[in-house]
Design an enzyme around this catalytic site. Structure first.
Site, PDB file in Angstrom:
ATOM      1  N   ILE A 150       0.783  -0.928  -0.075  1.00 51.44           N
ATOM      2  CA  ILE A 150       0.039  -0.213  -0.105  1.00 51.44           C
ATOM      3  C   ILE A 150       0.741   1.343   0.102  1.00 51.44           C
ATOM      4  O   ILE A 150       1.339   1.753   0.583  1.00 51.44           O
ATOM      5  CB  ILE A 150      -1.292  -0.411   1.333  1.00 51.44           C
ATOM      6  CG1 ILE A 150      -1.136  -1.271   1.225  1.00 51.44           C
ATOM      7  CG2 ILE A 150      -1.136   1.582   1.129  1.00 51.44           C
ATOM      8  CD1 ILE A 150      -2.523  -1.437  -0.294  1.00 51.44           C
ATOM      9  N   GLU A 151       0.706   2.198  -1.075  1.00 48.54           N
ATOM     10  CA  GLU A 151       1.728   3.102  -1.192  1.00 48.54           C
ATOM     11  C   GLU A 151       0.975   4.360  -0.954  1.00 48.54           C
ATOM     12  O   GLU A 151       1.166   5.747  -1.321  1.00 48.54           O
ATOM     13  CB  GLU A 151       2.825   2.549  -2.110  1.00 48.54           C
ATOM     14  CG  GLU A 151       3.088   1.644  -2.160  1.00 48.54           C
ATOM     15  CD  GLU A 151       4.597   1.351  -2.774  1.00 48.54           C
ATOM     16  OE1 GLU A 151       5.312   2.461  -3.654  1.00 48.54           O
ATOM     17  OE2 GLU A 151       5.029   0.480  -3.419  1.00 48.54           O
ATOM     18  N   LEU A 152      -0.631   4.537  -1.998  1.00 49.36           N
ATOM     19  CA  LEU A 152      -1.145   5.247  -2.383  1.00 49.36           C
ATOM     20  C   LEU A 152      -2.703   5.688  -1.698  1.00 49.36           C
ATOM     21  O   LEU A 152      -3.480   4.200  -1.629  1.00 49.36           O
ATOM     22  CB  LEU A 152      -1.107   6.129  -3.817  1.00 49.36           C
ATOM     23  CG  LEU A 152      -1.431   5.396  -4.911  1.00 49.36           C
ATOM     24  CD1 LEU A 152      -2.396   4.504  -4.678  1.00 49.36           C
ATOM     25  CD2 LEU A 152      -1.101   4.514  -5.468  1.00 49.36           C
TER      26      LEU A 152
END
Ligand SMILES: *[C@@H]1O[C@H](CO)[C@@H](O)[C@H](O)[C@H]1NC(C)=O
Length: 294
Positions: A150-152
């Site tokens: 999960i990066e955004l």
């Protein structure tokens, strides 16, 4: 009788000793974001990988119809990714764990509420894990687990998704790919649940905690914080498999093998090395160079 049980005990002890001497780390590899990296079966047949992480399910949550993206490998929309079902089973027969990664650097995903997290968990269970659905983009193969990259989007509710997924049973493995600064903005709260089996920390694109110009200090300090403060099954050193695989943080194989692995392997939490990605590993031969030290 006593003699036999002694022999049995000795044999068991011997097996345990042999097992322990081979109980080094594994190499986890991301596969799926480059059509020129070969098939999943080919990756697994190299014998180099302990975990293969299929990337990515990059659209889900907040009422969206989920979408998977496997670059040039196949098109989920025309159902051509089901051909990888046989590959997944082939990898699993070799003892390799196969996970689906959700998230990634490009996409549209978020969890709007705990209820939304439950909806997504149900979807993942039915579509990729042990449940049933008329729409299974990877066919009837049952994946070993879900990886959170999960990066955004929103930082909220990932801990609920972890709880709902683990609620299906211990054998649904959970992976996470946080950035090395602690706490991770998106996954910090989820990691506090202690439910993650494998945490492959991204020690790249993160100057405060990565290797740079021959200096291992920041990376080793960060590794020690991860292994001492984050409650997880095993922690992996996540690295680019080639200089071009990331903006920064590439470690030459000889530096990794001679200076870094001997230090970080002292931790009982050490699980091995994670590489981004199968494509770059194929280009650079990185795992071939490091595997005997992992
Ligand atoms: C390595 O990096 C650390 C942390 O930034 C710094 O304190 C140290 O002086 C550096 N070592 C060398 C040899 O440059």
């Amino acid at each position: 009788m006593a003699k036999n049980s002694h022999a049995l005990f000795s044999a068991l002890f011997f097996v345990l000793l042999i097992g322990a001497s081979h109980a080094g780390g594994g190499i986890a590899i991301y596969w799926g974001q480059n059509g020129n990296e070969g098939t999943l079966s080919e990756a697994c047949a190299t014998g180099k990988y302990s975990h293969v992480i299929i990337a990515f399910l990059n659209k889900f949550g907040n009422g969206q119809t989920p979408e998977m993206n496997l670059a040039g490998h196949c098109n989920p929309a025309t159902n051509s990714c089901t051909k990888f079902s046989a590959d997944i089973k082939d990898c699993q027969r070799r003892g390799i764990k196969v996970l689906l990664s959700i998230g990634g650097g490009i996409g549209s995903y978020s969890l709007s509420s705990p209820k939304d997290a439950r909806t997504v968990a149900t979807f993942l269970w039915n579509t990729f894990l042990g449940g049933k659905s008329t729409s299974r983009p990877l066919g009837d193969a049952v994946l070993d687990g879900i990886d959170f990259d999960i990066e955004l989007g929103s930082t909220q509710n990932w801990e609920h998704l972890a709880r709902f997924l683990k609620g299906y049973g211990k054998r649904v493995y959970l992976g996470a790919a946080p950035q090395c600064p602690i706490p991770d903005k998106f996954l910090g709260t989820a990691l506090e649940t202690g439910l993650f089996d494998f945490v492959w920390v991204q020690f790249y694109n993160n100057p405060p905690c990565q290797y740079a110009n021959g200096n291992i200090t920041n990376l080793v300090n960060s590794w020690n914080r991860w292994t001492s403060s984050v409650h997880a099954g095993k922690i992996f050193l996540g690295l680019p498999a080639a200089p071009a695989a990331a903006g920064s943080g590439y470690i030459p194989a000889d530096v990794l093998s001679s200076q870094i692995l001997p230090v970080i392997k002292k931790s009982t939490k050490y699980g091995g090395v994670m590489l981004w990605s199968r494509f770059y590993d194929g280009q650079n031969g990185y795992s071939d160079s490091i595997i005997s030290s992992v």
